[in-house]
Design a protein around this motif. Structure first.
Motif, PDB file in Angstrom:
ATOM      1  N   ILE A   9       0.858  -1.193   0.000  1.00  0.00           N
ATOM      2  CA  ILE A   9       0.000   0.000   0.000  1.00  0.00           C
ATOM      3  C   ILE A   9       0.888   1.235   0.000  1.00  0.00           C
ATOM      4  O   ILE A   9       1.763   1.368   0.866  1.00  0.00           O
ATOM      5  N   GLN A  11       2.427   4.850   0.664  1.00  0.00           N
ATOM      6  CA  GLN A  11       2.300   5.777   1.790  1.00  0.00           C
ATOM      7  C   GLN A  11       1.561   7.032   1.354  1.00  0.00           C
ATOM      8  O   GLN A  11       1.764   7.534   0.248  1.00  0.00           O
ATOM      9  N   HIS A  12       0.712   7.522   2.242  1.00  0.00           N
ATOM     10  CA  HIS A  12      -0.178   8.645   1.924  1.00  0.00           C
ATOM     11  C   HIS A  12       0.401   9.947   2.472  1.00  0.00           C
ATOM     12  O   HIS A  12       0.631  10.065   3.683  1.00  0.00           O
ATOM     13  N   ASP A  36       1.108   8.087  -2.557  1.00  0.00           N
ATOM     14  CA  ASP A  36      -0.278   8.512  -2.732  1.00  0.00           C
ATOM     15  C   ASP A  36      -0.404   9.911  -2.145  1.00  0.00           C
ATOM     16  O   ASP A  36      -0.029  10.124  -0.983  1.00  0.00           O
ATOM     17  N   ARG A  53      -8.856   9.454   6.084  1.00  0.00           N
ATOM     18  CA  ARG A  53      -8.043   8.246   5.988  1.00  0.00           C
ATOM     19  C   ARG A  53      -6.709   8.456   6.685  1.00  0.00           C
ATOM     20  O   ARG A  53      -6.374   9.559   7.088  1.00  0.00           O
TER      21      ARG A  53
END
Length: 245
Positions: A9, A11-12, A36, A53
């Motif tokens: 996933i 990293q945001h 992201d 989120r």
């Protein structure tokens, strides 16, 4: 045949800047490297991004309409340990210092280059990842450091003079956590999770108070090379060399 692994996933990262051009440039640099990215023009949009989120890093401009970047840094730190990199013009040194004092992890000066942005982002995310150390594996029986000894099973702290130093249950748990991972940062939230059952009203401030008491009992009032280092905005590190038996 081995099943394929699920993709990691990304990293945001939230980029907060009221200049659409800067926001777009930073977002493109980060997305091209697999992150992201969510853009935000002000504090309101930042609040929305944080609420929707998980956020792994915030890039936060100092000069913003309404609440300034410094105000938002203070707000984030009051409730979260998410890493923050401040963005500022080169002439705003005092603001950069203030941001670091408020808990920011680093800063990027405008105008910036792609290599610097990526290097600082990677470094801050790497340091943040190092705070999530596992604390549920068996601990060694004895730790020796700077003339001191701590016996985990007997829960005894012995001073260089040979005298036993009394610790509360919460102080024992925190010292043990720090000794098990010397020279590694441990976040306030992780330390709080460890000691929660030992503290009547657990908060980030509770950890700071316990660390202060530990320092005092260890005679650790030195300004250079302290036994327990504060990692501003993240947590703490046991800086002394530790041997185990």
């Amino acid at each position: 045949m081995q099943a394929p692994q699920a993709p990691a996933i990304p990293q945001h990262i939230v980029v907060v800047d009221d200049d659409a051009g800067v926001r777009t440039l930073l977002s493109r640099i980060l997305r091209e490297c697999g992150y992201d990215v969510t853009g935000a023009a002000d504090g309101g949009e930042l609040e929305t991004a944080l609420a929707e989120r998980q956020v792994d890093l915030v890039l936060l401009d100092i000069m913003l309409p309404g609440a300034s970047g410094l105000d938002l840094c203070r707000m984030i730190r009051a409730r979260s340990g998410v890493p923050i990199i401040m963005i500022s013009a080169r002439g705003q040194e005092s603001d950069r210092v203030t941001g670091l004092d408020l808990g920011a992890d680093d800063y990027i000066a405008k105008p910036f280059g792609r290599p610097e942005v990526l290097a600082r982002v990677r470094a801050v995310l790497r340091r943040a990842a190092d705070t999530h150390v596992p604390l549920d594996i068996p601990a060694p029986e004895r730790f020796d450091f700077a003339g001191w000894s701590y016996h985990g099973r007997r829960r005894e702290l012995i001073a260089p003079s040979g005298a036993e130093v009394d610790l509360t249950a919460a102080e024992h748990e925190l010292l043990l956590a720090l000794l098990r991972y010397p020279q590694r940062m441990i976040g306030r939230e992780r330390l709080l999770e460890l000691a929660r059952s030992r503290i009547a009203t657990p908060t980030d401030r509770s950890i700071d108070v316990l660390i202060s008491r530990l320092r005092r009992k260890l005679g650790d009032g030195r300004k250079t090379r302290p036994l327990i280092r504060t990692i501003r905005g993240v947590g703490y590190m046991f800086a002394a060399d530790v041997s185990v038996a």
